[in-house]
Enzyme design. Structure first.
Site, PDB file in Angstrom:
ATOM      1  CB  THR A   1     -10.699  -5.940  26.665  1.00 30.48           C
ATOM      2  OG1 THR A   1      -9.295  -6.688  27.413  1.00 30.48           O
ATOM      3  CG2 THR A   1     -10.293  -5.545  25.135  1.00 30.48           C
TER       4      THR A   1
ATOM      5  CE  LYS B   1      -4.128  -3.972  21.306  1.00 33.02           C
ATOM      6  NZ  LYS B   1      -4.988  -5.411  21.126  1.00 33.02           N
TER       7      LYS B   1
ATOM      8  CB  SER C   1      -2.438  -7.016  31.232  1.00 26.33           C
ATOM      9  OG  SER C   1      -3.221  -8.073  31.333  1.00 26.33           O
TER      10      SER C   1
ATOM     11  CE  LYS D   1      -2.913 -12.205  21.396  1.00 26.22           C
ATOM     12  NZ  LYS D   1      -3.677 -11.157  21.788  1.00 26.22           N
TER      13      LYS D   1
ATOM     14  N   GLY E   1      -3.973 -13.665  28.691  1.00 20.18           N
ATOM     15  CA  GLY E   1      -5.893 -14.655  28.390  1.00 20.18           C
ATOM     16  C   GLY E   1      -6.013 -14.024  26.954  1.00 20.18           C
ATOM     17  CG  ASP E   2      -6.722 -13.059  22.498  1.00 16.09           C
ATOM     18  OD1 ASP E   2      -6.497 -12.435  22.510  1.00 16.09           O
ATOM     19  OD2 ASP E   2      -6.548 -14.066  21.925  1.00 16.09           O
TER      20      ASP E   2
HETATM   21  P1  NDP Z   1     -12.970 -14.958  24.808  1.00 17.53           P
HETATM   22  O1  NDP Z   1     -12.779 -16.641  24.010  1.00 17.53           O
HETATM   23  O2  NDP Z   1     -13.291 -15.132  25.669  1.00 17.53           O
HETATM   24  O3  NDP Z   1     -14.512 -15.152  23.637  1.00 17.53           O
HETATM   25  C1  NDP Z   1     -14.729 -14.717  22.528  1.00 17.53           C
HETATM   26  C2  NDP Z   1     -15.667 -14.804  21.631  1.00 17.53           C
HETATM   27  O4  NDP Z   1     -15.819 -15.040  20.379  1.00 17.53           O
HETATM   28  C3  NDP Z   1     -16.736 -15.542  22.198  1.00 17.53           C
HETATM   29  O5  NDP Z   1     -17.670 -15.454  22.068  1.00 17.53           O
HETATM   30  C4  NDP Z   1     -16.698 -16.716  20.354  1.00 17.53           C
HETATM   31  O6  NDP Z   1     -17.056 -17.926  20.579  1.00 17.53           O
HETATM   32  C5  NDP Z   1     -16.535 -15.627  19.454  1.00 17.53           C
HETATM   33  N1  NDP Z   1     -15.351 -16.163  18.609  1.00 17.53           N
HETATM   34  C6  NDP Z   1     -14.214 -16.692  18.615  1.00 17.53           C
HETATM   35  N2  NDP Z   1     -13.665 -17.300  17.297  1.00 17.53           N
HETATM   36  C7  NDP Z   1     -14.371 -16.684  17.008  1.00 17.53           C
HETATM   37  C8  NDP Z   1     -14.625 -16.642  14.957  1.00 17.53           C
HETATM   38  N3  NDP Z   1     -14.086 -17.433  13.884  1.00 17.53           N
HETATM   39  N4  NDP Z   1     -16.222 -17.129  14.683  1.00 17.53           N
HETATM   40  C9  NDP Z   1     -17.201 -16.337  15.580  1.00 17.53           C
HETATM   41  N5  NDP Z   1     -17.119 -16.249  16.443  1.00 17.53           N
HETATM   42  C10 NDP Z   1     -15.749 -16.205  16.854  1.00 17.53           C
HETATM   43  O7  NDP Z   1     -12.683 -14.160  23.820  1.00 17.53           O
HETATM   44  P2  NDP Z   1     -12.311 -12.395  23.929  1.00 17.53           P
HETATM   45  O8  NDP Z   1     -13.505 -12.124  24.597  1.00 17.53           O
HETATM   46  O9  NDP Z   1     -11.052 -12.744  25.456  1.00 17.53           O
HETATM   47  O10 NDP Z   1     -11.418 -12.262  22.752  1.00 17.53           O
HETATM   48  C11 NDP Z   1     -12.814 -11.335  22.013  1.00 17.53           C
HETATM   49  C12 NDP Z   1     -11.741 -11.036  20.470  1.00 17.53           C
HETATM   50  O11 NDP Z   1     -11.085  -9.632  21.873  1.00 17.53           O
HETATM   51  C13 NDP Z   1     -10.536 -11.419  20.503  1.00 17.53           C
HETATM   52  O12 NDP Z   1     -10.597 -10.894  19.474  1.00 17.53           O
HETATM   53  C14 NDP Z   1      -9.842 -10.788  21.496  1.00 17.53           C
HETATM   54  O13 NDP Z   1      -8.420 -11.550  20.506  1.00 17.53           O
HETATM   55  C15 NDP Z   1      -9.864  -9.549  21.968  1.00 17.53           C
HETATM   56  N6  NDP Z   1      -9.221  -9.280  22.930  1.00 17.53           N
HETATM   57  C16 NDP Z   1      -9.529  -9.839  24.051  1.00 17.53           C
HETATM   58  C17 NDP Z   1      -8.402  -9.057  24.908  1.00 17.53           C
HETATM   59  C18 NDP Z   1      -8.778  -9.765  26.653  1.00 17.53           C
HETATM   60  O14 NDP Z   1      -8.860  -8.787  27.348  1.00 17.53           O
HETATM   61  N7  NDP Z   1      -9.259 -10.805  27.134  1.00 17.53           N
HETATM   62  C19 NDP Z   1      -7.383  -7.979  24.965  1.00 17.53           C
HETATM   63  C20 NDP Z   1      -7.631  -7.131  24.011  1.00 17.53           C
HETATM   64  C21 NDP Z   1      -7.869  -8.100  22.732  1.00 17.53           C
HETATM   65  P3  NDP Z   1     -17.306 -19.356  20.691  1.00 17.53           P
HETATM   66  O15 NDP Z   1     -17.551 -19.663  21.728  1.00 17.53           O
HETATM   67  O16 NDP Z   1     -18.531 -20.378  19.629  1.00 17.53           O
HETATM   68  O17 NDP Z   1     -15.832 -19.725  19.854  1.00 17.53           O
END
Ligand code: NDP
Length: 466
Positions: free
Chosen positions: A222, A127, A398, A139, A178-179
């Site tokens: 993102t 990526k 980033s 990571k 973050g993630d």
């Molecule tokens: P957040 O913590 O802000 O949000 C995650 C969301 O996904 C929440 O609504 C959470 O629900 C839900 N979720 C997480 N785990 C599960 C699960 N096992 N089953 C169902 N729902 C789940 O994270 P992000 O938005 O930052 O990240 C979301 C995705 O995007 C991830 O795959 C991450 O790796 C990817 N990503 C993020 C980037 C970033 O800049 N933040 C960059 C590139 C990719 P709940 O609150 O109930 O846990």
């Protein structure tokens, strides 16, 4: 096992070489199915490359690229609000630094383990290569569960985590972000502890607050980037997002800004979710409702179920863990933006999406589709934007934050958004043209894997056996 299978002239057929390395990956990394899955997906695309480039095989680039340069695992002890001792596990995978310092997020979630982080770090390498910026891949994170914890508990965990991690990172070495479970609050606590221990104010983390080195548009990047990528995919078929019904999963950082950019481009997002269930709002999630979601998730840190109490026409469907599919992906729509977590789209979900006529899937989350689901999308020849391309806007921004920190300048919102948009257009073009060059026109999985891989592999060749 791979040892001894090759000579410098490469005696194995590329397909056999790939299978040998795959066997070795499984043997050396047992019980890490997500890592195996991520490697398998990339390797499947590389058959086309190895046939044309035997130097990758004779230099055993695949054996080397699956092996992290360094794996750190450490104890994270902290005191809860009752004064009780808690112990979590901390990790950082420094996967590949061939094209720049390690770069990639930190995840705080109870499901975090070595295999999950290796899959994420492996994806991150390709990526980051696609972003056009000089960033290697890494990571990290912890199996800490932030849900239900007080701000003080989160702060103590972050301080303990950084007390160890600070030895291993730095603005020219490894720059985390973050993630899942790590947003602005956590980055603040982590940065504060780094600065205190190292006595230096430096761009060692991205996603920082605007007053202390953060970049405008990083929180949005993102989600915005994923929608820009979707827009480019649609343009390649002379179509647009205007008026499209869109499914979005998750309700965190990526989902929130995906919904916002969809609204900007005239689409109609109708779903959000969290781990407890799905909200379907047939009237669409407009800006006022999105502001409510942001307040609900980022300030009150409450559950998405509350949305249906506030907006009566919306339906809440609780998660049923016995089902191997989600009702979210069975709602009729034009486009799907999985933005929650890995493997959230199973083969059954993919079949439901296709049955309902979905034209486009753009992955905001990392590896949200199983290998079987991916195959169904590719076979159906819908527009399918794989995560390592479609969600690269976050890490790209980033990278822009790192540039601003190094130069001690701040770009305006418009400047950063414009650079992000141009990067997403360039990633799409690169994936599209690479897929075409390798005879798999329209297959952006191959395009992303091959283009991302070759830049890193060539740098590894240039730098000798290190
Ligand atoms: P957040 O913590 O802000 O949000 C995650 C969301 O996904 C929440 O609504 C959470 O629900 C839900 N979720 C997480 N785990 C599960 C699960 N096992 N089953 C169902 N729902 C789940 O994270 P992000 O938005 O930052 O990240 C979301 C995705 O995007 C991830 O795959 C991450 O790796 C990817 N990503 C993020 C980037 C970033 O800049 N933040 C960059 C590139 C990719 P709940 O609150 O109930 O846990």
């Amino acid at each position: 096992m791979t040892s001894g299978i090759l000579t410098s002239s490469g005696i194995k057929a590329p397909g056999d070489y790939i299978e040998d390395v795959m066997i070795s990956v499984k043997a050396k990394n047992p019980a890490e199915p997500e890592f195996h899955q991520a490697v398998r997906e990339v390797f499947d695309s590389l058959r086309l490359v190895l046939a044309k480039h035997p130097e990758y095989q004779s230099n055993r680039i695949l054996d080397r690229i699956v092996e992290p340069e360094r794996v750190l695992m450490f104890r994270v002890p902290w005191l809860d609000d009752q004064g009780g001792v808690q112990v979590n596990r901390g990790f950082r995978i420094e996967m590949n630094s061939a094209i720049g310092p390690y770069k990639g997020g930190l995840r705080f979630h109870p499901s975090v383990n070595l295999g999950i982080l290796k899959f994420l770090a492996f994806e991150q390498v390709f990526k980051n290569s696609l972003t056009t910026l000089p960033m290697g891949g890494g990571k990290g994170g912890s199996d800490f569960d932030p849900k239900g914890k007080s701000d003080n508990e989160v702060m103590r965990l972050c301080q303990s985590f950084m007390t160890e991690l600070q030895r291993h990172i730095g603005p020219n070495t490894d720059v985390p972000a973050g993630d899942i479970g790590v947003g602005g609050r956590e980055i603040g606590y982590l940065f504060g502890q780094y600065k205190r221990l190292r006595n230096e104010f430096t761009g060692v983390l991205t996603g920082k607050g605007l007053n202390w080195g953060g970049s405008l548009i990083r929180p949005e990047a993102t989600g915005y980037g994923c929608v820009y990528f979707a827009d480019e995919m649609l343009k390649s078929r002379k179509d647009s997002l205007d008026g499209k019904l869109c499914l979005v999963s998750g309700s965190g950082n990526v989902s929130q800004y995906t919904v916002e950019k969809l609204l900007d481009l005239g689409a109609k997002p109708v779903t959000v979710s969290d781990s407890n269930g799905v909200i379907y709002d047939p009237d669409g999630i407009d800006r006022e409702k999105l502001a409510y979601v942001l307040e609900l998730k980022n300030v009150r840190r409450a559950r998405i179920r509350d949305y249906a109490d506030r907006y009566k026409k919306a339906i809440f469907m609780p998660t049923d863990v016995k089902l191997e599919h989600s009702p979210l992906w069975n709602i009729k729509a034009d486009c799907a933006f999985p933005s929650a977590t890995q493997n959230e789209i199973t083969a059954k979900d993919a079949a439901n999406l296709l049955k309902n006529g979905v034209k486009l899937v753009a992955e905001g989350a990392n590896m949200p589709s199983t290998l079987e689901a991916t195959k169904l999308f590719l076979d159906a020849k819908i527009l399918y934007g794989p995560a390592k391309a479609a969600n690269a806007g976050g890490v790209a921004t980033s990278g822009l934050e790192m540039s601003q920190n190094s130069a001690r300048i701040s770009w305006t919102r418009e400047e950063v958004d414009d650079k992000l948009h141009k990067i997403m257009i360039s990633i799409h073009r690169n994936c599209y043209e690479t897929a075409e060059k390798y005879g798999t026109s329209g297959n952006l999985v191959n395009g992303a894997n091959i283009a991302g891989f070759m830049k890193v592999a060539d740098a590894m060749l240039d730098q000798g056996l290190v």
